[in-house]
Design a protein around this motif. Structure first.
Motif, PDB file in Angstrom:
ATOM      1  N   LYS A  33       0.789  -1.352   0.135  1.00 42.77           N
ATOM      2  CA  LYS A  33       0.159  -0.076   0.083  1.00 42.77           C
ATOM      3  C   LYS A  33       0.685   1.544  -0.131  1.00 42.77           C
ATOM      4  O   LYS A  33       2.162   1.384   0.605  1.00 42.77           O
ATOM      5  N   ALA A  34       0.565   2.360  -0.632  1.00 44.61           N
ATOM      6  CA  ALA A  34       0.938   3.641  -0.875  1.00 44.61           C
ATOM      7  C   ALA A  34       0.098   4.765  -0.246  1.00 44.61           C
ATOM      8  O   ALA A  34      -0.967   4.639  -1.091  1.00 44.61           O
ATOM      9  N   GLU A  35       0.374   5.565   0.134  1.00 44.95           N
ATOM     10  CA  GLU A  35      -0.291   6.960   0.715  1.00 44.95           C
ATOM     11  C   GLU A  35       0.420   7.994  -0.236  1.00 44.95           C
ATOM     12  O   GLU A  35       1.521   8.183   0.440  1.00 44.95           O
ATOM     13  N   LYS A  37       0.908  11.788  -1.260  1.00 43.26           N
ATOM     14  CA  LYS A  37       0.832  13.011  -0.769  1.00 43.26           C
ATOM     15  C   LYS A  37       1.919  14.023  -0.940  1.00 43.26           C
ATOM     16  O   LYS A  37       2.900  13.452  -1.373  1.00 43.26           O
ATOM     17  N   THR A  50      -4.241  14.088  -2.454  1.00 44.18           N
ATOM     18  CA  THR A  50      -4.067  12.960  -1.864  1.00 44.18           C
ATOM     19  C   THR A  50      -4.418  11.758  -2.604  1.00 44.18           C
ATOM     20  O   THR A  50      -5.203  11.979  -3.478  1.00 44.18           O
ATOM     21  N   THR A  52      -4.246   7.002  -2.835  1.00 43.21           N
ATOM     22  CA  THR A  52      -3.811   5.762  -2.436  1.00 43.21           C
ATOM     23  C   THR A  52      -3.594   4.894  -3.532  1.00 43.21           C
ATOM     24  O   THR A  52      -4.189   4.912  -4.544  1.00 43.21           O
ATOM     25  N   ALA A  54      -2.979   0.555  -3.807  1.00 37.47           N
ATOM     26  CA  ALA A  54      -3.074  -0.899  -3.283  1.00 37.47           C
ATOM     27  C   ALA A  54      -2.403  -1.875  -4.375  1.00 37.47           C
ATOM     28  O   ALA A  54      -3.056  -1.756  -5.493  1.00 37.47           O
ATOM     29  N   TRP A  66      -2.210  -3.872  -9.435  1.00 37.83           N
ATOM     30  CA  TRP A  66      -2.586  -2.470  -8.369  1.00 37.83           C
ATOM     31  C   TRP A  66      -3.851  -1.800  -8.888  1.00 37.83           C
ATOM     32  O   TRP A  66      -4.283  -1.927 -10.054  1.00 37.83           O
ATOM     33  N   GLY A  68      -5.254   2.401  -7.725  1.00 36.96           N
ATOM     34  CA  GLY A  68      -5.122   3.424  -7.158  1.00 36.96           C
ATOM     35  C   GLY A  68      -6.066   4.615  -7.625  1.00 36.96           C
ATOM     36  O   GLY A  68      -6.690   4.280  -8.595  1.00 36.96           O
ATOM     37  N   TYR A  70      -6.582   9.216  -6.782  1.00 44.98           N
ATOM     38  CA  TYR A  70      -6.321  10.274  -6.204  1.00 44.98           C
ATOM     39  C   TYR A  70      -7.191  11.447  -6.329  1.00 44.98           C
ATOM     40  O   TYR A  70      -8.090  11.394  -7.383  1.00 44.98           O
ATOM     41  N   GLY A 140       4.265   8.142  -2.798  1.00 39.34           N
ATOM     42  CA  GLY A 140       4.009   7.412  -1.552  1.00 39.34           C
ATOM     43  C   GLY A 140       4.793   6.229  -1.817  1.00 39.34           C
ATOM     44  O   GLY A 140       4.739   5.452  -3.054  1.00 39.34           O
TER      45      GLY A 140
END
Length: 146
Positions: A33-35, A37, A50, A52, A54, A66, A68, A70, A140
Motif C-alpha cells: 500500500k502507498a499513501e 501526498k 491525496t 492511495t 494498493a 494494482w 489506485g 487520487y 507514496g
C-alpha cells in the motif's frame, strides 16, 4: 518387495514431493500500500492532493497488480510511475510506468527478479506527475501491509 521395487518407490516419492513443493499453490500473495501526498515528494510540494494505491504481488508468477486513486491535483495528471530502487526520502528513476495516469488507475505487470527484490525491500514508490509539478506532485512509498 525387491530392492529395485523399493528404489523405484522411493524415487517416485521423491519426484512427487519435489513437484508438490515447487507447486504454485505455495506461492505467496503479498499486499502493498502507498499513501500519496505532496509532503512525500523529494523535495516536498505544497499540493493538497491525496491518493492511495494498493497492490498485490504474486511471488510465483512475479505479477504485480494494482489499483489506485487520487483527488485534488493542481491539474490533470500527465504521468504516473513506480520508481525505484530508492529508500524513503530518496529519488530514483522510473522502474515501471503506469499506463494510464487518470484516476482511478489500475493495471498489472510481470516484474524482473531485480524489480521484485527492490519491491520486497520497500524500495519502490508511486509518483503522480502534473504540468505544474513535472517531477511529481504526490508520492507514496509502496510498503508491505494492508
Amino acid at each position: 518387495m525387491t530392492t529395485n521395487s523399493k528404489r523405484a518407490g522411493i524415487s517416485g516419492f521423491a519426484v512427487a514431493t519435489a513437484l508438490i513443493l515447487s507447486s504454485p499453490a505455495f506461492a505467496e500473495m503479498i499486499d502493498y500500500k502507498a499513501e500519496l501526498k505532496g509532503g512525500s515528494e523529494v523535495p516536498a510540494t505544497t499540493s493538497k492532493a491525496t491518493g492511495t494505491l494498493a497492490a498485490i504481488f504474486d511471488t510465483a508468477t512475479k505479477k504485480l497488480t494494482w489499483k489506485g486513486s487520487y483527488t485534488g491535483l493542481s491539474g490533470e495528471a500527465t504521468a504516473a510511475h513506480f520508481h525505484g530502487p530508492a529508500e524513503l526520502g530518496k529519488n530514483a528513476g522510473v522502474a515501471l510506468p503506469i499506463s494510464s495516469a487518470k484516476s482511478p488507475m489500475d493495471g498489472s505487470a510481470t516484474l524482473t527478479d531485480a524489480q521484485a527484490a527492490d519491491l520486497a525491500a520497500g524500495k519502490w514508490y508511486v509518483n503522480v506527475h502534473t504540468a505544474t509539478n513535472k517531477d511529481g506532485e504526490i508520492r507514496g512509498q509502496l510498503l508491505k501491509g494492508k
